[in-house]
Each structure stands twice: as structure tokens, then as C-alpha cells.
Design a protein around this motif. Sequence first.
Motif, PDB file in Angstrom:
ATOM      1  N   GLU A 144       9.282  -1.917 -14.855  1.00  0.00           N
ATOM      2  CA  GLU A 144       8.462  -3.046 -15.285  1.00  0.00           C
ATOM      3  C   GLU A 144       9.316  -4.105 -15.979  1.00  0.00           C
ATOM      4  OE1 GLU A 144       4.974  -5.309 -15.993  1.00  0.00           O
ATOM      5  OE2 GLU A 144       5.388  -3.619 -14.649  1.00  0.00           O
ATOM      6  N   ASP A 180      11.230  -6.091 -13.399  1.00  0.00           N
ATOM      7  CA  ASP A 180      10.339  -7.027 -12.709  1.00  0.00           C
ATOM      8  C   ASP A 180      10.082  -8.275 -13.556  1.00  0.00           C
ATOM      9  OD1 ASP A 180      10.093  -5.443 -10.484  1.00  0.00           O
ATOM     10  OD2 ASP A 180       8.237  -4.477 -11.136  1.00  0.00           O
ATOM     11  N   LYS A 181      10.102  -8.087 -14.870  1.00  0.00           N
ATOM     12  CA  LYS A 181       9.765  -9.189 -15.769  1.00  0.00           C
ATOM     13  C   LYS A 181      10.929 -10.152 -15.974  1.00  0.00           C
ATOM     14  CE  LYS A 181       8.102 -10.131 -20.459  1.00  0.00           C
ATOM     15  NZ  LYS A 181       7.652  -9.557 -21.751  1.00  0.00           N
TER      16      LYS A 181
END
Length: 212
Positions: free
Chosen positions: A139, A142-143
Motif C-alpha cells: 500500500e 502504491d501511494k
Amino acid sequence: MRSGEERKKDEERAIVRTAAAAPAWTEVEGGGRWAVEHDDCSPHNVTLGYYVASGKTVYVSSRVVEALHVYGFDKLLSDIRQHSPAVKAVLVPVAAWAPSPSIHLQLKTVLRFVGPTDNVYSCSFVQMLEQRLENAFDEAQDKVLETYNRLAVEIQSVSQEPGSPSVSLVYVVKNQDAILNGTISSGLLNQLTAELVGYFLFYPPMVIAERK
């Protein structure tokens, strides 16, 4: 079916070693699984690789090392000689089978509100948190990153003060075979909020990630 790499990772979580000065043919009694290897320097030294289990629970190596250090060298030597009188000396009382990575590669996450029924020193608990941490790092990538690599987490040790609901995890993050610098990997996870990290780990963090 589990891959060879997964089985190797399971062994690195649990197996510890004890090295003794004894004839190579010495038999050592005891339950559980163990393996004997000849020392490269002398045919009179043996090294035992073994894990410790209670029922269905297999304990992580860091817990076994800690417990045997508390138990004491003299008692350990006496117990070994009771079963194997030919042992002359214990060269390595106990150590993790796999050497620990350099400290600058390690980082720490502290969890809150870990329940008393959670066996934090079991391999199953550690494996579960490794997978959850990997999802959190996915995550974070992805950020903040334009490129994406599946990062692997390997927990080196788990610690918890008696009666405390907080648990400290010390681990490394790997990109394929390369271990990331602890500053880089902790900085990546800190791109997420505490709430989001808690969502992935199922425990709210007291410390999201910091270099050890």
C-alpha cells in the motif's frame, strides 16, 4: 503446496544451533527435530540444529535463544552431559541458525492492544504478521512510488514485557535478495497513517516504523 523458499523461511524462523566439542559419532537424545553437522575445522566438533515445540506451537528462534540464556550456561551444559557424557565443552550454547542482518538494515514496529490469547512467540503468529506487513508495504508503494516491487518482510525477533499489551517487532524488508536500508524501509511505511497501518496489521501501532 509450500515452495522450497517458504520452507526455508520457516526453518530460519525457528531453528537454533548449539555447538559442542565431542566425537562426531556422539548421539544426542531428545524430542523434536534436530540435525548434526560436522564442523569444518575439526571432526571432533558437532553442531545441532533444532527447534522447540509445545503441542502444535513451534517457537521462533529469538524466544528459544532468550529462554536458554535465562536458563543459564551451567545448567545447559549439565543437561547436555547427562544425555551425552562424551561432550567436553559447549562452544556455542545457543544462537539463531541464520545470522542476524546488520543493525542498520533492521527496523522496529511496536503494536498496541495485542490480546493475551495471541501467542506472539509462535511461528504462526510471526508468519501472519509478516504477511500483513507485506500488504502494508504494498500500500505504501502504491501511494508514493511510481514503480512497484513485491517486498518481503522477515521478522528477526518479537518481544513483549510481561503483562503488557504492547509487542515490539524487529524485522528487515527485502526487495528480492537485497535487504533495504532500515532508514529507507521505515520511511516508506511511515508514508501511511497510523490508522491505515493498524487496518493492515489488525493492531494499532504505537510506533509505525523506526530504524532499530
